[in-house]
Design an enzyme around this catalytic site. Sequence first.
Site, PDB file in Angstrom:
ATOM      1  N   GLU A   1       4.919  -5.061   7.216  1.00  0.00           N
ATOM      2  CA  GLU A   1       4.222  -3.977   7.925  1.00  0.00           C
ATOM      3  C   GLU A   1       4.797  -3.739   9.310  1.00  0.00           C
ATOM      4  O   GLU A   1       4.797  -2.612   9.809  1.00  0.00           O
ATOM      5  CB  GLU A   1       2.720  -4.287   8.033  1.00  0.00           C
ATOM      6  CG  GLU A   1       1.949  -4.142   6.725  1.00  0.00           C
ATOM      7  CD  GLU A   1       1.939  -5.415   5.893  1.00  0.00           C
ATOM      8  OE1 GLU A   1       2.744  -6.335   6.165  1.00  0.00           O
ATOM      9  OE2 GLU A   1       1.128  -5.489   4.956  1.00  0.00           O
TER      10      GLU A   1
ATOM     11  N   GLU B   1      -0.647  -9.298  -0.392  1.00  0.00           N
ATOM     12  CA  GLU B   1      -2.068  -9.564  -0.120  1.00  0.00           C
ATOM     13  C   GLU B   1      -2.883  -9.550  -1.407  1.00  0.00           C
ATOM     14  O   GLU B   1      -3.780 -10.374  -1.595  1.00  0.00           O
ATOM     15  CB  GLU B   1      -2.597  -8.522   0.866  1.00  0.00           C
ATOM     16  CG  GLU B   1      -1.961  -8.674   2.250  1.00  0.00           C
ATOM     17  CD  GLU B   1      -2.305  -7.549   3.195  1.00  0.00           C
ATOM     18  OE1 GLU B   1      -2.254  -6.375   2.760  1.00  0.00           O
ATOM     19  OE2 GLU B   1      -2.621  -7.816   4.363  1.00  0.00           O
TER      20      GLU B   1
ATOM     21  N   GLY C   1       0.616  -4.975   1.074  1.00  0.00           N
ATOM     22  CA  GLY C   1      -0.599  -5.035   0.270  1.00  0.00           C
ATOM     23  C   GLY C   1      -0.368  -5.701  -1.079  1.00  0.00           C
ATOM     24  O   GLY C   1      -1.299  -6.268  -1.663  1.00  0.00           O
TER      25      GLY C   1
ATOM     26  N   ALA D   1       0.855  -1.176   0.000  1.00  0.00           N
ATOM     27  CA  ALA D   1       0.000   0.000   0.000  1.00  0.00           C
ATOM     28  C   ALA D   1       0.897   1.234   0.000  1.00  0.00           C
ATOM     29  O   ALA D   1       2.041   1.173   0.453  1.00  0.00           O
ATOM     30  CB  ALA D   1      -0.905  -0.011   1.222  1.00  0.00           C
TER      31      ALA D   1
HETATM   32  N1  CO8 Z   1       4.639   3.169  -0.719  1.00  0.00           N
HETATM   33  C1  CO8 Z   1       5.046   4.324  -1.270  1.00  0.00           C
HETATM   34  N2  CO8 Z   1       6.185   4.442  -1.964  1.00  0.00           N
HETATM   35  C2  CO8 Z   1       6.962   3.347  -2.075  1.00  0.00           C
HETATM   36  C3  CO8 Z   1       6.607   2.124  -1.511  1.00  0.00           C
HETATM   37  C4  CO8 Z   1       5.369   2.036  -0.810  1.00  0.00           C
HETATM   38  N3  CO8 Z   1       4.909   0.896  -0.271  1.00  0.00           N
HETATM   39  N4  CO8 Z   1       7.584   1.214  -1.786  1.00  0.00           N
HETATM   40  C5  CO8 Z   1       8.507   1.877  -2.499  1.00  0.00           C
HETATM   41  N5  CO8 Z   1       8.131   3.160  -2.682  1.00  0.00           N
HETATM   42  C6  CO8 Z   1       8.835   4.210  -3.411  1.00  0.00           C
HETATM   43  C7  CO8 Z   1      10.035   4.731  -2.605  1.00  0.00           C
HETATM   44  O1  CO8 Z   1       9.614   5.693  -1.657  1.00  0.00           O
HETATM   45  C8  CO8 Z   1      10.888   5.293  -3.716  1.00  0.00           C
HETATM   46  O2  CO8 Z   1      10.350   6.532  -4.105  1.00  0.00           O
HETATM   47  P1  CO8 Z   1      11.330   7.849  -4.152  1.00  0.00           P
HETATM   48  O3  CO8 Z   1      12.340   7.517  -5.207  1.00  0.00           O
HETATM   49  O4  CO8 Z   1      10.391   8.942  -4.522  1.00  0.00           O
HETATM   50  O5  CO8 Z   1      11.947   7.968  -2.810  1.00  0.00           O
HETATM   51  C9  CO8 Z   1      10.661   4.328  -4.884  1.00  0.00           C
HETATM   52  O6  CO8 Z   1       9.422   3.645  -4.597  1.00  0.00           O
HETATM   53  C10 CO8 Z   1      11.750   3.283  -5.005  1.00  0.00           C
HETATM   54  O7  CO8 Z   1      11.890   2.650  -3.737  1.00  0.00           O
HETATM   55  P2  CO8 Z   1      13.321   2.422  -3.051  1.00  0.00           P
HETATM   56  O8  CO8 Z   1      14.247   3.535  -3.388  1.00  0.00           O
HETATM   57  O9  CO8 Z   1      13.070   2.155  -1.597  1.00  0.00           O
HETATM   58  O10 CO8 Z   1      13.767   1.081  -3.846  1.00  0.00           O
HETATM   59  P3  CO8 Z   1      14.727  -0.071  -3.319  1.00  0.00           P
HETATM   60  O11 CO8 Z   1      14.944  -0.963  -4.507  1.00  0.00           O
HETATM   61  O12 CO8 Z   1      15.898   0.481  -2.600  1.00  0.00           O
HETATM   62  O13 CO8 Z   1      13.848  -0.869  -2.210  1.00  0.00           O
HETATM   63  C11 CO8 Z   1      11.865  -1.937  -1.403  1.00  0.00           C
HETATM   64  C12 CO8 Z   1      12.709  -1.539  -2.640  1.00  0.00           C
HETATM   65  C13 CO8 Z   1      12.612  -2.954  -0.548  1.00  0.00           C
HETATM   66  C14 CO8 Z   1      10.570  -2.551  -1.925  1.00  0.00           C
HETATM   67  C15 CO8 Z   1      11.574  -0.676  -0.544  1.00  0.00           C
HETATM   68  O14 CO8 Z   1      11.071   0.337  -1.395  1.00  0.00           O
HETATM   69  C16 CO8 Z   1      10.572  -0.883   0.556  1.00  0.00           C
HETATM   70  O15 CO8 Z   1      10.906  -1.413   1.593  1.00  0.00           O
HETATM   71  N6  CO8 Z   1       9.312  -0.457   0.321  1.00  0.00           N
HETATM   72  C17 CO8 Z   1       8.274  -0.533   1.321  1.00  0.00           C
HETATM   73  C18 CO8 Z   1       7.726  -1.945   1.425  1.00  0.00           C
HETATM   74  C19 CO8 Z   1       6.667  -1.990   2.480  1.00  0.00           C
HETATM   75  O16 CO8 Z   1       6.899  -1.704   3.630  1.00  0.00           O
HETATM   76  N7  CO8 Z   1       5.439  -2.392   2.087  1.00  0.00           N
HETATM   77  C20 CO8 Z   1       4.306  -2.480   2.990  1.00  0.00           C
HETATM   78  C21 CO8 Z   1       3.528  -1.201   2.984  1.00  0.00           C
HETATM   79  S1  CO8 Z   1       2.235  -1.156   4.230  1.00  0.00           S
HETATM   80  C22 CO8 Z   1       0.999  -2.078   3.530  1.00  0.00           C
HETATM   81  O17 CO8 Z   1       1.114  -2.554   2.435  1.00  0.00           O
HETATM   82  C23 CO8 Z   1      -0.249  -2.230   4.330  1.00  0.00           C
HETATM   83  C24 CO8 Z   1      -1.254  -3.075   3.582  1.00  0.00           C
HETATM   84  C25 CO8 Z   1      -2.637  -2.602   3.818  1.00  0.00           C
HETATM   85  C26 CO8 Z   1      -3.649  -3.283   2.928  1.00  0.00           C
HETATM   86  C27 CO8 Z   1      -3.466  -3.052   1.431  1.00  0.00           C
HETATM   87  C28 CO8 Z   1      -4.548  -3.681   0.616  1.00  0.00           C
HETATM   88  C29 CO8 Z   1      -4.185  -3.914  -0.802  1.00  0.00           C
END
Ligand code: CO8
Length: 251
Positions: A165, A145, A142, A99
Amino acid sequence: MAFLCRSAASLLKSSRAAPAVVRAARGYSAGGPYEYILVEKRGEKSDVGFIQLNRPKALNALCDGLMRELGEALDAFEADGEVGAIVLTGSEKAFAAGADIKEMQNRTFQECYGGNFLAHWNRVSTVKKPVIAAVNGFALGGGCELAMMCDIIYAGEKAQFGQPEILLGTIPGAGGTQRLTRAVGKSLAMEMVLTGDRINAQNAKQSAFELTLAEGNRLEKRLFHATFATDDRKEGMTAFVEKRKASFQDN
Ligand code: CO8
């Protein structure tokens, strides 16, 4: 839902292989135009509804607009008598990285609970036609999921599944604690949800088994909302956006 560990490439074949289908696809709107997804009909008989998540800069993070568009495209394919099955995919790098954390960062408990946040996000699981997730790269939070809401998951070699999460100070909110348990078993699911560690396609397939689905999803949604009443959830998401390590205070 079943995990199948095999190349997702056959499901992701470019339309170059079938020029006639491309022409059919171009004329197909499926409720579009869309900002966050690509939609077309594929297959010799144009009987496969194909949806590709398309927010590459955000690793296909599931913002509200994307989920709304996905619902519209699914509605259109559901109503289209020509379509027999639907394929949902992302890119080589990311099916979906979860998400959209930036969208959730400043939400309050009252907004989540009162507005029933995420209520419409499970459209995939209610589609009557078979929905196949073709997953490569990150399928996190998400994103994991969403894949598990599909009837079948074809996972490529670079697929990584995870529920990270906890690293944001929250919990899965769209079936992660329920469907994951049924997909990979309680022990591995607990480990993934409590550590945020990821598994690859091979691990997922080896652990896969099915149990009966219960009422847990509703409870999970309420608990997910409740994390928005904590300071640690805010800190976890703020730390991600500010690209620093979270400093959790247990409150
Ligand atoms: N939300 C918003 N932006 C994101 C997300 C995200 N989940 N994941 C990555 N991005 C963005 C980063 O902020 C970055 O943007 P910017 O360049 O503007 O800073 C861009 O994508 C590239 O990301 P990274 O530079 O971090 O790329 P890396 O290759 O270094 O890392 C990862 C990739 C490991 C995937 C890392 O981006 C990461 O850890 N992302 C977050 C993963 C996460 O925590 N996901 C869970 C989110 S909470 C959730 O999903 C709750 C679910 C609720 C229900 C949903 C129903 C469908």
